[in-house]
Motif scaffolding. Structure first.
Motif, PDB file in Angstrom:
ATOM      1  N   MET A   1     -29.378 -31.804  96.549  1.00  0.00           N
ATOM      2  CA  MET A   1     -30.592 -31.618  96.995  1.00  0.00           C
ATOM      3  C   MET A   1     -30.655 -31.814  98.182  1.00  0.00           C
ATOM      4  SD  MET A   1     -33.560 -30.722  95.810  1.00  0.00           S
ATOM      5  CE  MET A   1     -35.075 -30.696  96.495  1.00  0.00           C
ATOM      6  N   ILE A   2     -31.045 -31.346  99.263  1.00  0.00           N
ATOM      7  CA  ILE A   2     -30.969 -31.633 100.633  1.00  0.00           C
ATOM      8  C   ILE A   2     -32.512 -32.202 101.112  1.00  0.00           C
ATOM      9  CG2 ILE A   2     -29.095 -29.861 101.163  1.00  0.00           C
ATOM     10  CD1 ILE A   2     -31.084 -28.168 102.462  1.00  0.00           C
ATOM     11  N   HIS A   3     -32.663 -32.749 102.272  1.00  0.00           N
ATOM     12  CA  HIS A   3     -33.680 -33.195 102.712  1.00  0.00           C
ATOM     13  C   HIS A   3     -34.621 -32.066 103.060  1.00  0.00           C
ATOM     14  CE1 HIS A   3     -36.673 -35.025 105.399  1.00  0.00           C
ATOM     15  NE2 HIS A   3     -36.127 -36.180 105.078  1.00  0.00           N
ATOM     16  N   PRO A   4     -36.142 -31.905 102.868  1.00  0.00           N
ATOM     17  CA  PRO A   4     -37.152 -30.774 102.835  1.00  0.00           C
ATOM     18  C   PRO A   4     -37.010 -30.463 104.284  1.00  0.00           C
ATOM     19  CG  PRO A   4     -38.204 -32.676 101.549  1.00  0.00           C
ATOM     20  CD  PRO A   4     -36.767 -33.230 102.048  1.00  0.00           C
ATOM     21  N   LYS A   5     -37.115 -31.166 105.330  1.00  0.00           N
ATOM     22  CA  LYS A   5     -36.882 -30.867 106.603  1.00  0.00           C
ATOM     23  C   LYS A   5     -35.505 -29.916 106.990  1.00  0.00           C
ATOM     24  CE  LYS A   5     -40.569 -32.592 108.609  1.00  0.00           C
ATOM     25  NZ  LYS A   5     -41.634 -31.355 109.181  1.00  0.00           N
ATOM     26  N   ALA A   6     -34.411 -30.273 106.260  1.00  0.00           N
ATOM     27  CA  ALA A   6     -33.329 -29.734 106.470  1.00  0.00           C
ATOM     28  C   ALA A   6     -33.274 -28.308 105.815  1.00  0.00           C
ATOM     29  CB  ALA A   6     -32.117 -30.511 105.880  1.00  0.00           C
ATOM     30  N   ARG A 312     -24.195 -14.907 102.079  1.00  0.00           N
ATOM     31  CA  ARG A 312     -22.912 -15.545 102.414  1.00  0.00           C
ATOM     32  C   ARG A 312     -23.383 -16.752 103.302  1.00  0.00           C
ATOM     33  NH1 ARG A 312     -20.827 -16.381  98.764  1.00  0.00           N
ATOM     34  NH2 ARG A 312     -19.204 -17.134 100.217  1.00  0.00           N
ATOM     35  N   VAL A 313     -24.281 -16.389 104.442  1.00  0.00           N
ATOM     36  CA  VAL A 313     -24.669 -17.050 105.613  1.00  0.00           C
ATOM     37  C   VAL A 313     -25.195 -18.529 104.907  1.00  0.00           C
ATOM     38  CG1 VAL A 313     -26.079 -17.690 107.620  1.00  0.00           C
ATOM     39  CG2 VAL A 313     -24.638 -15.277 107.163  1.00  0.00           C
ATOM     40  N   GLU A 314     -26.195 -18.185 104.028  1.00  0.00           N
ATOM     41  CA  GLU A 314     -26.953 -19.276 103.640  1.00  0.00           C
ATOM     42  C   GLU A 314     -26.131 -20.379 102.590  1.00  0.00           C
ATOM     43  OE1 GLU A 314     -30.815 -20.266 100.374  1.00  0.00           O
ATOM     44  OE2 GLU A 314     -30.216 -18.281 100.776  1.00  0.00           O
ATOM     45  N   ALA A 315     -25.191 -19.580 101.891  1.00  0.00           N
ATOM     46  CA  ALA A 315     -24.286 -20.599 101.345  1.00  0.00           C
ATOM     47  C   ALA A 315     -23.637 -21.515 102.233  1.00  0.00           C
ATOM     48  CB  ALA A 315     -23.235 -19.670 100.601  1.00  0.00           C
ATOM     49  N   ARG A 316     -22.910 -21.011 103.443  1.00  0.00           N
ATOM     50  CA  ARG A 316     -22.124 -21.736 104.373  1.00  0.00           C
ATOM     51  C   ARG A 316     -23.018 -22.955 104.953  1.00  0.00           C
ATOM     52  NH1 ARG A 316     -19.054 -19.538 101.964  1.00  0.00           N
ATOM     53  NH2 ARG A 316     -19.021 -21.805 101.117  1.00  0.00           N
ATOM     54  N   LEU A 317     -24.442 -22.237 105.207  1.00  0.00           N
ATOM     55  CA  LEU A 317     -25.275 -23.367 106.003  1.00  0.00           C
ATOM     56  C   LEU A 317     -25.703 -24.436 104.752  1.00  0.00           C
ATOM     57  CD1 LEU A 317     -27.835 -20.907 108.057  1.00  0.00           C
ATOM     58  CD2 LEU A 317     -26.002 -22.700 108.924  1.00  0.00           C
ATOM     59  N   ARG A 318     -25.806 -24.157 103.678  1.00  0.00           N
ATOM     60  CA  ARG A 318     -26.163 -24.953 102.642  1.00  0.00           C
ATOM     61  C   ARG A 318     -25.261 -26.054 102.590  1.00  0.00           C
ATOM     62  NH1 ARG A 318     -30.682 -25.222  99.869  1.00  0.00           N
ATOM     63  NH2 ARG A 318     -31.019 -23.171 100.394  1.00  0.00           N
ATOM     64  N   ASP A 319     -23.979 -25.745 102.694  1.00  0.00           N
ATOM     65  CA  ASP A 319     -22.655 -26.546 102.386  1.00  0.00           C
ATOM     66  C   ASP A 319     -22.775 -27.757 103.652  1.00  0.00           C
ATOM     67  OD1 ASP A 319     -21.702 -25.362 100.137  1.00  0.00           O
ATOM     68  OD2 ASP A 319     -20.317 -24.018 101.379  1.00  0.00           O
ATOM     69  N   PHE A 320     -23.208 -26.961 104.898  1.00  0.00           N
ATOM     70  CA  PHE A 320     -23.476 -27.856 106.043  1.00  0.00           C
ATOM     71  C   PHE A 320     -24.329 -28.928 105.851  1.00  0.00           C
ATOM     72  CE2 PHE A 320     -25.661 -28.438 110.005  1.00  0.00           C
ATOM     73  CZ  PHE A 320     -24.663 -29.169 110.619  1.00  0.00           C
ATOM     74  N   GLN A 322     -25.643 -30.442 103.181  1.00  0.00           N
ATOM     75  CA  GLN A 322     -25.415 -31.061 102.202  1.00  0.00           C
ATOM     76  C   GLN A 322     -24.302 -32.265 102.461  1.00  0.00           C
ATOM     77  OE1 GLN A 322     -24.703 -28.504  98.911  1.00  0.00           O
ATOM     78  NE2 GLN A 322     -26.712 -28.493  98.136  1.00  0.00           N
ATOM     79  N   THR A 323     -23.959 -32.127 103.587  1.00  0.00           N
ATOM     80  CA  THR A 323     -22.650 -33.004 104.266  1.00  0.00           C
ATOM     81  C   THR A 323     -23.548 -34.392 104.307  1.00  0.00           C
ATOM     82  OG1 THR A 323     -23.105 -32.827 106.533  1.00  0.00           O
ATOM     83  CG2 THR A 323     -21.331 -31.435 105.387  1.00  0.00           C
ATOM     84  N   GLU A 325     -22.987 -36.532 106.539  1.00  0.00           N
ATOM     85  CA  GLU A 325     -23.351 -36.846 107.956  1.00  0.00           C
ATOM     86  C   GLU A 325     -24.846 -36.049 108.424  1.00  0.00           C
ATOM     87  OE1 GLU A 325     -21.419 -35.361 112.597  1.00  0.00           O
ATOM     88  OE2 GLU A 325     -20.404 -34.736 110.753  1.00  0.00           O
ATOM     89  N   VAL A 326     -25.220 -34.942 107.856  1.00  0.00           N
ATOM     90  CA  VAL A 326     -26.393 -34.408 108.059  1.00  0.00           C
ATOM     91  C   VAL A 326     -27.432 -35.155 107.350  1.00  0.00           C
ATOM     92  CG1 VAL A 326     -27.986 -32.363 108.007  1.00  0.00           C
ATOM     93  CG2 VAL A 326     -25.668 -32.043 108.750  1.00  0.00           C
ATOM     94  N   ALA A 327     -27.101 -35.596 106.057  1.00  0.00           N
ATOM     95  CA  ALA A 327     -28.085 -36.496 105.261  1.00  0.00           C
ATOM     96  C   ALA A 327     -28.544 -37.672 106.081  1.00  0.00           C
ATOM     97  CB  ALA A 327     -27.472 -36.699 104.113  1.00  0.00           C
ATOM     98  N   ALA A 328     -27.555 -38.322 106.743  1.00  0.00           N
ATOM     99  CA  ALA A 328     -27.662 -39.491 107.572  1.00  0.00           C
ATOM    100  C   ALA A 328     -28.673 -39.237 108.645  1.00  0.00           C
ATOM    101  CB  ALA A 328     -26.421 -40.135 107.898  1.00  0.00           C
ATOM    102  N   ILE A 329     -28.600 -38.194 109.402  1.00  0.00           N
ATOM    103  CA  ILE A 329     -29.545 -37.725 110.581  1.00  0.00           C
ATOM    104  C   ILE A 329     -30.749 -37.545 110.099  1.00  0.00           C
ATOM    105  CG2 ILE A 329     -30.060 -35.811 112.255  1.00  0.00           C
ATOM    106  CD1 ILE A 329     -26.868 -35.462 112.336  1.00  0.00           C
ATOM    107  N   PHE A 330     -30.977 -37.141 109.074  1.00  0.00           N
ATOM    108  CA  PHE A 330     -32.416 -36.998 108.489  1.00  0.00           C
ATOM    109  C   PHE A 330     -32.734 -38.052 107.664  1.00  0.00           C
ATOM    110  CE2 PHE A 330     -31.487 -32.333 108.728  1.00  0.00           C
ATOM    111  CZ  PHE A 330     -32.741 -31.805 109.397  1.00  0.00           C
ATOM    112  N   ALA A 331     -31.982 -38.844 107.265  1.00  0.00           N
ATOM    113  CA  ALA A 331     -32.553 -40.320 106.864  1.00  0.00           C
ATOM    114  C   ALA A 331     -33.118 -41.280 108.040  1.00  0.00           C
ATOM    115  CB  ALA A 331     -31.406 -41.035 106.260  1.00  0.00           C
ATOM    116  N   ASP A 332     -32.681 -41.005 109.150  1.00  0.00           N
ATOM    117  CA  ASP A 332     -33.242 -41.930 110.363  1.00  0.00           C
ATOM    118  C   ASP A 332     -34.740 -41.275 110.452  1.00  0.00           C
ATOM    119  OD1 ASP A 332     -30.836 -43.231 110.234  1.00  0.00           O
ATOM    120  OD2 ASP A 332     -29.811 -42.017 111.945  1.00  0.00           O
TER     121      ASP A 332
END
Length: 332
Positions: A1-6, A312-320, A322-323, A325-332
């Motif tokens: 699950m990714i951040h709503p803003k993400a 295909r593009v969405e799959a690659r972006l979603r992987d990004f 969900q990392t 590092e990105v989760a930490a950015i949105f957590a701030d």
């Protein structure tokens, strides 16, 4: 699950990428930029000799010629041979006159090779046997069927009687005696024949023979080739070539030739840029851009319409997104 803003950002990026891919100008700019960048690179910076040898060697030698490919080649040749235009196009329309002249001049000047070829023919035992039998047959035929014997009454009987008397006097059959003589003297006869052949087939005579041969076919339609090629012959020839190549490609000789040939090409071209190599085969940026518009862009658009690219593009972006590092950015 990714951040709503993400998730919102992901969808915005996806829409932007799809929009850019549908823009012919954007794709063209990117391709041209890449081609310009790579075109300035020398070959040795793009691929090593070892990699090139492994790639080409594997493709050329490791795999047999597929039966379907052979069938397609034969089919294309058959189609070309039976094309409707073959009846209206003359052979002379396809072969420049100066090319025929050049070939005639070259072949007629090869005196040393020509005489060596004639010598091999005349020194073959089969030629000696054929010459001996021809002379023997000619003499016997003359003794029995010459013009004088036919025109003068009784002369035929006289010739036969003479032959009989000669055989009794020599205590041998005339044919056997003649064959014995020819066997003893055939080498001298062959030598004389070879000299006569070399004298007759001089440079000028060979040149004239080639030109006469060309003139005899120049005005013929291309379809005349069908008199000498049939479907069965084409199929059999293709099968023979395929089997022969299968045997050759596994030999150490061919493997060495291919490997060393690639190394030779690489040594001569490794400092040349990719752009020069492409220009040598008439490929430049303008051609790449043209083919991009005519062939690649329609395929890209179709893939976008089918939803394939978005998936295909969405799959690659979603992987990004969900990392960690990105989760930490949105957590701030």
């Amino acid at each position: 699950m990714i951040h709503p803003k993400a998730e919102q950002l992901l969808q915005a990026q996806l829409r932007y990428i799809l929009l850019q891919l549908q823009s012919e100008q954007t794709v063209s700019d990117e391709v041209n930029t890449l081609v310009a960048h790579l075109s300035d690179k020398p070959v040795e910076q793009l691929i090593t000799l070892e990699h090139l040898q492994a790639l080409l060697g594997k493709q050329a030698l490791e795999y047999p010629v597929q039966a379907h490919l052979t069938e397609q080649i034969v089919s294309q040749i058959q189609f070309a041979l039976t094309h409707a235009s073959n009846d209206s196009i003359k052979i002379a329309d396809l072969v420049p006159a100066d090319s025929v002249e050049t070939v005639a001049q070259y072949l007629s000047s090869q005196k040393e090779h020509r005489e060596a070829f004639i010598h091999r023919i005349f020194s073959n035992p089969a030629y000696a046997q054929m010459l001996s039998q021809t002379i023997s047959h000619a003499i016997n035929d003359y003794m029995e069927n010459n013009v004088i014997a036919k025109k003068m009454p009784g002369m035929g009987s006289l010739m036969k009687m003479g032959k009989s008397v000669l055989e009794k006097a020599t205590d041998s059959n005339l044919d056997s005696a003649l064959q014995g003589y020819l066997s003893k003297n055939i080498n001298n006869l062959i030598a004389v024949s070879e000299k006569m052949a070399n004298r007759h087939l001089n440079d000028q005579q060979v040149y004239q023979l080639i030109k006469q041969g060309w003139q005899s076919v120049a005005q013929q339609p291309v379809s005349m080739v069908n008199n000498y090629v049939d479907n069965d012959g084409l199929t059999s020839g293709a099968q023979v070539i395929s089997r022969t190549w299968d045997s050759l490609r596994s030999s150490d000789y061919i493997r060495t030739q291919v490997n060393d040939g690639i190394a030779h090409w690489y040594s001569q071209n490794k400092h040349h840029t990719l752009g020069k190599i492409l220009r040598d085969v008439n490929v430049d940026a303008a051609l790449i851009e043209q083919e991009l518009k005519l062939a690649i862009m329609p395929v890209v658009r179709q893939l976008i319409e089918e939803g394939y690219v978005a998936k295909r593009v969405e799959a690659r972006l979603r992987d990004f997104y969900q990392t960690s590092e990105v989760a930490a950015i949105f957590a701030d």
